[in-house]
Design a protein around this motif. Structure first.
Motif, PDB file in Angstrom:
ATOM      1  N   GLY A 177       0.863  -1.196   0.000  1.00 30.67           N
ATOM      2  CA  GLY A 177       0.000   0.000   0.000  1.00 30.67           C
ATOM      3  C   GLY A 177       0.882   1.223   0.000  1.00 30.67           C
ATOM      4  O   GLY A 177       2.109   1.123   0.024  1.00 30.67           O
ATOM      5  N   GLY A 178       0.244   2.378  -0.063  1.00 32.82           N
ATOM      6  CA  GLY A 178       1.005   3.617  -0.054  1.00 32.82           C
ATOM      7  C   GLY A 178       1.706   3.865  -1.372  1.00 32.82           C
ATOM      8  O   GLY A 178       2.637   4.657  -1.447  1.00 32.82           O
ATOM      9  N   ILE A 179       1.258   3.140  -2.412  1.00 32.76           N
ATOM     10  CA  ILE A 179       1.841   3.375  -3.731  1.00 32.76           C
ATOM     11  C   ILE A 179       0.941   4.344  -4.479  1.00 32.76           C
ATOM     12  O   ILE A 179       1.354   5.441  -4.818  1.00 32.76           O
ATOM     13  CB  ILE A 179       2.038   2.050  -4.492  1.00 32.76           C
ATOM     14  N   VAL A 180      -0.312   3.901  -4.701  1.00 36.31           N
ATOM     15  CA  VAL A 180      -1.304   4.860  -5.191  1.00 36.31           C
ATOM     16  C   VAL A 180      -2.510   4.897  -4.260  1.00 36.31           C
ATOM     17  O   VAL A 180      -3.497   5.542  -4.539  1.00 36.31           O
ATOM     18  CB  VAL A 180      -1.769   4.543  -6.635  1.00 36.31           C
ATOM     19  N   SER A 181      -2.414   4.173  -3.146  1.00 32.54           N
ATOM     20  CA  SER A 181      -3.524   4.159  -2.196  1.00 32.54           C
ATOM     21  C   SER A 181      -2.999   4.586  -0.828  1.00 32.54           C
ATOM     22  O   SER A 181      -1.796   4.582  -0.593  1.00 32.54           O
ATOM     23  CB  SER A 181      -4.120   2.751  -2.105  1.00 32.54           C
ATOM     24  N   VAL A 182      -3.930   4.964   0.041  1.00 34.23           N
ATOM     25  CA  VAL A 182      -3.550   5.440   1.370  1.00 34.23           C
ATOM     26  C   VAL A 182      -3.983   4.422   2.414  1.00 34.23           C
ATOM     27  O   VAL A 182      -5.134   3.987   2.429  1.00 34.23           O
ATOM     28  CB  VAL A 182      -4.200   6.808   1.653  1.00 34.23           C
ATOM     29  N   ARG A 183      -3.043   4.021   3.255  1.00 31.97           N
ATOM     30  CA  ARG A 183      -3.346   3.049   4.311  1.00 31.97           C
ATOM     31  C   ARG A 183      -3.668   3.762   5.621  1.00 31.97           C
ATOM     32  O   ARG A 183      -3.233   4.879   5.845  1.00 31.97           O
ATOM     33  CB  ARG A 183      -2.149   2.122   4.548  1.00 31.97           C
ATOM     34  N   GLY A 184      -4.395   3.061   6.447  1.00 29.16           N
ATOM     35  CA  GLY A 184      -4.617   3.521   7.822  1.00 29.16           C
ATOM     36  C   GLY A 184      -5.593   4.672   7.951  1.00 29.16           C
ATOM     37  O   GLY A 184      -6.276   5.056   7.004  1.00 29.16           O
TER      38      GLY A 184
END
Ligand SMILES: [Cu+2]
Lengths: 448, 168
Positions: A177-184
């Motif tokens: 995650g954290g590539i084109v999406s937001v985690r947490g």
């Protein structure tokens, strides 16, 4: 810091730390600039709309069917209200616009706005003091003095460094995650890290573009390139434009010139006898097809010229025409097509930077980019705050193998040579970082 | 011969004196209103408009209002207000005219309230008088001559700014 992974992992970890550290430094330096530049820039992109709304009393008139009064009549009316010497006449850009007449007075230049249909003076204010001129000087930091323009040049260089190191840090290394999406969730730091990384990925191109295209205005680099590009009258071989006699007057003093014409010199009138009137000059500029809204610099001395200039959104219609004040014939007539390749590239960059090249789309994209840059800065600050150990600056840890710095320094050196002021600031930062490291060694309490 | 050479400048003085007399328009009383010191500024050859100034005193016990003005020398005469806000000067028409309070007076002067003579085919020249009619809400119409004074003889609007600036 005590766990020791295998050497391959360690070297990646080392490089990661080195890049992160410089990304952090660059961010710390550039963050306040990013925010002010984005806010002022986003406003300035809509300068016509905002100025016309905010200064509507002065800049807008009721559209009338009747013919406009002669320019000389409008100038006479302006001078009656604000005594002085008329130095510039700006043609109304559309039927609802007032005429702007710049009058040199003992208290400095005044912009006098005249209703072109009835000759009434709508009002006057100090030249270049509209809300958007103020925003412009804030954006260029000229507002704070000359030396601040050097700061902004450094900030532009460092923001490019930020994008470079940022993309390196973003580069996927097997995480989910954290590539084109937001985690947490916003409570967690990873949310802000991902938000920052993903926004940065999309907006990075615009940061680099705006930093590079903004450079021509800068104090050191811009000044040098300007000087060089115009060193030979835009690089035209002698004689192409005949042997037009040149006065010592620079165009920028007469009208707000396009950047690459700023240092161009104005030809002098060669004729003698009775000068043509402003009405004749305006008729000539209209006949020559200058885009509406052109400015006419009025001759201030016997060898002066009528200088018509216009820099509309449509780059190809940039034009500068100097008329002999006696004969009325054009002494020089130049447009975008006459610029050298460098001039064309620079003008395109500047035009796009100012949101003019692609019309409304250009303005909206830049507005979105500015909003995203503010988001980047905010997410960076939140991220740092959440990670920050109490009682310390929270500088990312130093790599254990210092050799990884070499590659980084090599890249920075190249950029530093092209943009000397940025290079100098990098050296200062490097020295400070080394001093900080040394201090931390001697006094482990300072270590992160 | 001697007397003749002396006579020329003396004639000149006399002539100037006559001009001065004709250029200082007399006060006009109309009912409770006293209108005095009406003048316009001479217009530069190309100027399309000219400012007009007058002092209006209301001796009566009833408020009045200047609602319109006209002159055979101008296509239109508007009632204007000039205001300064910081460094910004603005001029606008007063659509409801200008109140003249009972027992008070209002001065139309450069840098403040004024009349605007528009569509003037023949520029006002120094020494002339411009017949003007002021229309009041209650007192009705009052005709009075406006003397044409030198272009910037009176404190100009511009100088009005200057004094405003000193406060900054
Ligand atoms: Cu007026």
């Amino acid at each position: 810091m005590s766990a020791i992974p295998d050497t391959a992992r360690q070297s990646v970890g080392n490089l990661y730390r080195a890049v992160w550290r410089w990304h952090f430094y660059a961010g710390l330096l550039v963050l306040p600039f990013m925010i002010t530049l984005s806010i002022t820039g986003a406003m300035y992109v809509f300068r016509d709309e905002i100025d016309n709304w905010y200064h509507a009393d002065l800049k807008r008139v009721q559209v009338q069917d009747s013919q406009r009064l002669a320019p000389t009549a409008q100038v006479a009316s302006a001078l009656d209200a604000v005594p002085g010497t008329a130095v510039k006449y700006t043609d109304p850009a559309d039927p609802g616009a007032s005429t702007e007449i710049t009058v040199s007075t003992d208290r400095g230049k005044m912009a006098v706005y005249v209703n072109p249909y009835n000759g009434l003076v709508l009002g006057a204010m100090p030249d270049r003091s509209t809300i958007m001129w103020t925003v412009r000087t804030l954006h260029s930091f000229k507002y704070f003095g000359t030396w601040t323009r050097y700061l902004i040049e450094i900030a532009a260089g460092w923001s490019i460094l930020l994008v470079g190191t940022g993309i390196w840090l973003w580069w996927p290394r097997g995480q989910k995650g954290g590539i084109v999406s937001v985690r947490g969730r916003p409570q967690r730091r990873v949310f802000w890290r991902d938000l920052h990384a993903v926004t940065g990925l999309f907006v990075g191109f615009f940061i680099v573009f705006l930093a590079v295209t903004g450079m021509p205005w800068s104090g050191v680099w811009g000044g040098k390139v300007n000087e060089w590009a115009n060193g030979n009258n835009f690089g035209y071989p002698d004689g192409v434009r005949v042997n037009v006699p040149m006065s010592g007057q620079k165009l920028d003093e007469v009208a707000k010139a396009a950047w690459s014409l700023e240092q161009a010199r104005i030809p002098e009138s060669v004729g003698h006898g009775t000068p043509i009137t402003l009405d004749d000059a305006v008729a000539a500029f209209d006949r020559l097809g200058l885009h509406r809204g052109y400015a006419v610099g009025l001759p201030q001395k016997p060898e002066g010229v009528f200088s018509g200039s216009v820099y509309p959104d449509d780059l190809s219609r940039q034009r500068v025409v100097h008329l002999d004040q006696y004969g009325g014939q054009p002494l020089l007539d130049m447009g975008y097509a006459d610029y050298g390749p460098l001039g064309k590239w620079l003008e395109w960059g500047i035009n796009t930077h100012m949101g003019q090249t692609f019309g409304v789309l250009n303005q909206i994209i830049l507005l979105a980019a500015c909003a995203a840059i503010v988001l980047l800065a905010v997410s960076a600050a939140v991220m740092w705050w959440k990670r920050r150990p109490s009682g310390s600056l929270g500088v990312p840890p130093l790599p254990t193998d210092r050799r990884v710095f070499r590659g980084l320094i090599a890249i920075l050196a190249v950029g530093g040579v092209i943009f000397p002021l940025v290079g100098a600031s990098l050296l200062v930062m490097l020295a400070l970082d080394m001093a900080y490291v040394r201090l931390s060694r001697r006094n482990p309490a300072v270590t992160t | 011969m001697k007397s003749r050479t002396l006579a020329a400048p003396m004639l000149g003085v006399l002539f100037l004196g006559l001009l001065a007399a004709s250029a200082s328009a007399d006060a006009v009383t109309h009912g409770d209103l006293l209108l005095s010191d009406g003048y316009v500024r001479a217009m530069p050859p190309d100027a399309p408009v000219a400012g007009g100034y007058v002092t209006i005193a209301n001796k009566g016990s009833q408020d009045d209002r200047l609602v319109a003005a006209r002159s055979p020398r101008a296509g239109a005469v508007q009632i204007h207000e000039m205001t300064m806000n910081g460094d910004v000067m603005k001029m606008r028409e007063l659509p409801d005219g200008l109140p003249v309070p009972a027992g008070g007076s209002v001065e139309l002067k450069p840098g403040g309230y004024h009349l605007m003579f528009m569509q003037v085919p023949t520029p006002f020249a120094e020494g002339e008088t411009v017949e003007t009619t002021l229309v009041f809400e209650k007192a009705g119409e009052v005709a009075l001559p406006f003397a044409v004074r030198a272009m910037h003889a009176a404190p100009a609007a511009h100088q009005g700014h200057a004094s405003d600036h000193s406060g900054h």
